[in-house]
Design a protein around this motif. Structure first.
Motif, PDB file in Angstrom:
ATOM      1  N   UNK A  35       1.564 -10.220  -1.516  1.00  0.00           N
ATOM      2  CA  UNK A  35       0.396  -9.349  -1.454  1.00  0.00           C
ATOM      3  C   UNK A  35       0.003  -9.085  -0.006  1.00  0.00           C
ATOM      4  N   UNK A  36      -0.716  -7.966   0.182  1.00  0.00           N
ATOM      5  CA  UNK A  36      -1.362  -7.661   1.454  1.00  0.00           C
ATOM      6  C   UNK A  36      -2.824  -7.404   1.145  1.00  0.00           C
ATOM      7  N   UNK A  37      -3.714  -8.111   1.807  1.00  0.00           N
ATOM      8  CA  UNK A  37      -5.142  -8.001   1.528  1.00  0.00           C
ATOM      9  C   UNK A  37      -5.851  -7.144   2.559  1.00  0.00           C
ATOM     10  N   UNK A  38      -6.751  -6.299   2.074  1.00  0.00           N
ATOM     11  CA  UNK A  38      -7.665  -5.544   2.924  1.00  0.00           C
ATOM     12  C   UNK A  38      -9.082  -5.908   2.503  1.00  0.00           C
ATOM     13  N   UNK A  39     -10.060  -5.384   3.213  1.00  0.00           N
ATOM     14  CA  UNK A  39     -11.449  -5.753   2.932  1.00  0.00           C
ATOM     15  C   UNK A  39     -11.880  -5.325   1.543  1.00  0.00           C
ATOM     16  N   UNK A  40     -11.413  -4.155   1.077  1.00  0.00           N
ATOM     17  CA  UNK A  40     -11.907  -3.602  -0.181  1.00  0.00           C
ATOM     18  C   UNK A  40     -10.851  -3.464  -1.263  1.00  0.00           C
ATOM     19  N   UNK A  41      -9.602  -3.791  -0.941  1.00  0.00           N
ATOM     20  CA  UNK A  41      -8.541  -3.654  -1.937  1.00  0.00           C
ATOM     21  C   UNK A  41      -7.392  -4.587  -1.578  1.00  0.00           C
ATOM     22  N   UNK A  42      -6.434  -4.654  -2.481  1.00  0.00           N
ATOM     23  CA  UNK A  42      -5.242  -5.472  -2.272  1.00  0.00           C
ATOM     24  C   UNK A  42      -4.022  -4.700  -2.738  1.00  0.00           C
ATOM     25  N   UNK A  43      -2.940  -4.799  -1.981  1.00  0.00           N
ATOM     26  CA  UNK A  43      -1.655  -4.229  -2.382  1.00  0.00           C
ATOM     27  C   UNK A  43      -0.791  -5.380  -2.885  1.00  0.00           C
ATOM     28  N   UNK A  44      -0.385  -5.305  -4.146  1.00  0.00           N
ATOM     29  CA  UNK A  44       0.419  -6.365  -4.759  1.00  0.00           C
ATOM     30  C   UNK A  44       1.827  -5.846  -5.001  1.00  0.00           C
ATOM     31  N   UNK A  45       2.823  -6.552  -4.458  1.00  0.00           N
ATOM     32  CA  UNK A  45       4.223  -6.180  -4.657  1.00  0.00           C
ATOM     33  C   UNK A  45       4.787  -7.019  -5.791  1.00  0.00           C
ATOM     34  N   UNK A  46       5.265  -6.360  -6.822  1.00  0.00           N
ATOM     35  CA  UNK A  46       5.849  -7.059  -7.955  1.00  0.00           C
ATOM     36  C   UNK A  46       7.259  -7.545  -7.601  1.00  0.00           C
ATOM     37  N   UNK A  47       7.790  -8.410  -8.437  1.00  0.00           N
ATOM     38  CA  UNK A  47       9.166  -8.871  -8.231  1.00  0.00           C
ATOM     39  C   UNK A  47      10.155  -7.723  -8.343  1.00  0.00           C
ATOM     40  N   UNK A  48       9.815  -6.727  -9.163  1.00  0.00           N
ATOM     41  CA  UNK A  48      10.673  -5.554  -9.311  1.00  0.00           C
ATOM     42  C   UNK A  48      10.642  -4.665  -8.074  1.00  0.00           C
ATOM     43  N   UNK A  49       9.653  -4.880  -7.205  1.00  0.00           N
ATOM     44  CA  UNK A  49       9.485  -4.047  -6.036  1.00  0.00           C
ATOM     45  C   UNK A  49       8.409  -3.002  -6.188  1.00  0.00           C
ATOM     46  N   UNK A  50       7.991  -2.710  -7.408  1.00  0.00           N
ATOM     47  CA  UNK A  50       6.919  -1.741  -7.619  1.00  0.00           C
ATOM     48  C   UNK A  50       5.587  -2.287  -7.102  1.00  0.00           C
ATOM     49  N   UNK A  51       4.664  -1.363  -6.876  1.00  0.00           N
ATOM     50  CA  UNK A  51       3.426  -1.723  -6.188  1.00  0.00           C
ATOM     51  C   UNK A  51       2.209  -1.412  -7.038  1.00  0.00           C
ATOM     52  N   UNK A  52       1.251  -2.336  -7.053  1.00  0.00           N
ATOM     53  CA  UNK A  52      -0.072  -2.124  -7.645  1.00  0.00           C
ATOM     54  C   UNK A  52      -1.106  -2.172  -6.524  1.00  0.00           C
ATOM     55  N   UNK A  53      -2.144  -1.362  -6.649  1.00  0.00           N
ATOM     56  CA  UNK A  53      -3.260  -1.396  -5.712  1.00  0.00           C
ATOM     57  C   UNK A  53      -4.515  -1.727  -6.500  1.00  0.00           C
TER      58      UNK A  53
END
Length: 311
Positions: A35-53
């Motif tokens: 994951x990469x964290x920001x103040x108001x959101x987070x970017x989560x990288x799945x094992x498949x490589x796809x991304x959730x925000x």
């Protein structure tokens, strides 16, 4: 005694889950790889490589995003190969600020996601390398794509029926196309802004550069969209004519900007404009010129002066 202890621990876990969902992102064990964290959101990288925000409220705004390539002659774009295990962290220090990023490197694809912790936006860019033995022609690259095929989804909060979109008119030859406010779906060149007055949620997205291709965006609810979600969002960087990539050659998309945590669409659009200026080293005039006309610069502004200039 053992039953009482089990009951106490169960209550503690439930309380922790409730407060965790209220203040932090929703975690999905077994899916996120890093994951990469920001103040108001987070970017989560799945094992498949796809991304959730994910917003800090726990709401997943963007789900299952991935990059795409569109070969000349194909009817639709194809997914580029990505893997969560083939990602690397990097420090970011560019014209938008300092932060951190994730870079994917797998076969033909290099996908970079750059997060600026103190800002409500992040950027993405994809590069394609021809690993084959013959030249290929590419008509478009998508640095960020969500669709039915990959179960992608965009959420603008409760009651999405009330959401509206600001479409950017086309600069190409043809009938004049003024900016338009639409509902249900939105599309535009270079940028697109969506706003849901029911949830007060804003999404502003657009390309920051235009070095080799032009950008087009589209967001919609198809007939099979899950309730309350938009199941199609694409940002396509088109090459006109299609670019030929020789064996070992490389082509990059334009830099794409996505803001998910704006207070309102006007602030979001203004922030996007400042980002375009910063990346392209465009000097920002202070104070800015009036929007009505450059002919009003230096004059005393009044309703009468603006109406006269409009006439």
């Amino acid at each position: 005694m053992r039953t009482k202890a089990t009951t106490i621990w169960t209550a503690i876990v439930l309380v922790a889950l409730v407060f965790g969902c209220a203040t932090g992102p929703i975690y999905r064990p077994g899916r996120e790889h890093r994951t990469i964290n920001a103040a108001e959101y987070e970017v989560a990288i799945q094992k498949s490589g796809r991304v959730d925000v994910i917003l800090r409220s726990g709401q997943v705004v963007l789900a299952n995003a991935q990059p795409m390539v569109w070969y000349a002659g194909d009817r639709a774009p194809r997914a580029l190969p990505i893997m969560g295990e083939r990602t690397m962290r990097q420090q970011v220090n560019d014209r938008l600020g300092q932060g951190q990023g994730i870079v994917y490197g797998h076969r033909q694809c290099e996908w970079a996601i750059r997060v600026y912790p103190d800002k409500p936006f992040f950027t993405v860019q994809v590069a394609y390398t021809n690993t084959g033995r013959r030249p290929v022609k590419i008509q478009a690259l998508s640095p960020f794509y969500l669709g039915r095929a990959n179960r992608g989804a965009v959420s603008l909060g409760a009651d999405p029926v009330s959401a509206v979109f600001l479409q950017n008119p086309s600069p190409f030859p043809g009938p004049p196309q003024p900016p338009a406010i639409t509902s249900g779906a939105g599309e535009g060149l270079w940028y697109l802004a969506g706003f849901n007055p029911a949830s007060r949620q804003t999404l502003v997205a657009g390309f920051l550069t235009s070095d080799t291709g032009y950008g087009a965006l589209r967001m919609e609810q198809t007939d099979n969209a899950p309730p309350g979600l938009y199941d199609h969002f694409e940002a396509m960087c088109y090459f006109d004519p299609p670019v030929e990539v020789p064996p070992g050659g490389r082509v990059e998309s334009e830099v794409f900007y996505i803001s998910v945590a704006e207070r309102n669409p006007l602030e979001g659009l203004e922030r996007y404009g400042h980002a375009v200026a910063a990346v392209n080293e465009v000097p920002i005039r202070k104070p800015p010129l009036p929007h009505a006309s450059t002919a009003l610069a230096g004059k005393q502004l009044s309703e009468q002066a603006v109406l006269a200039e409009m006439d």
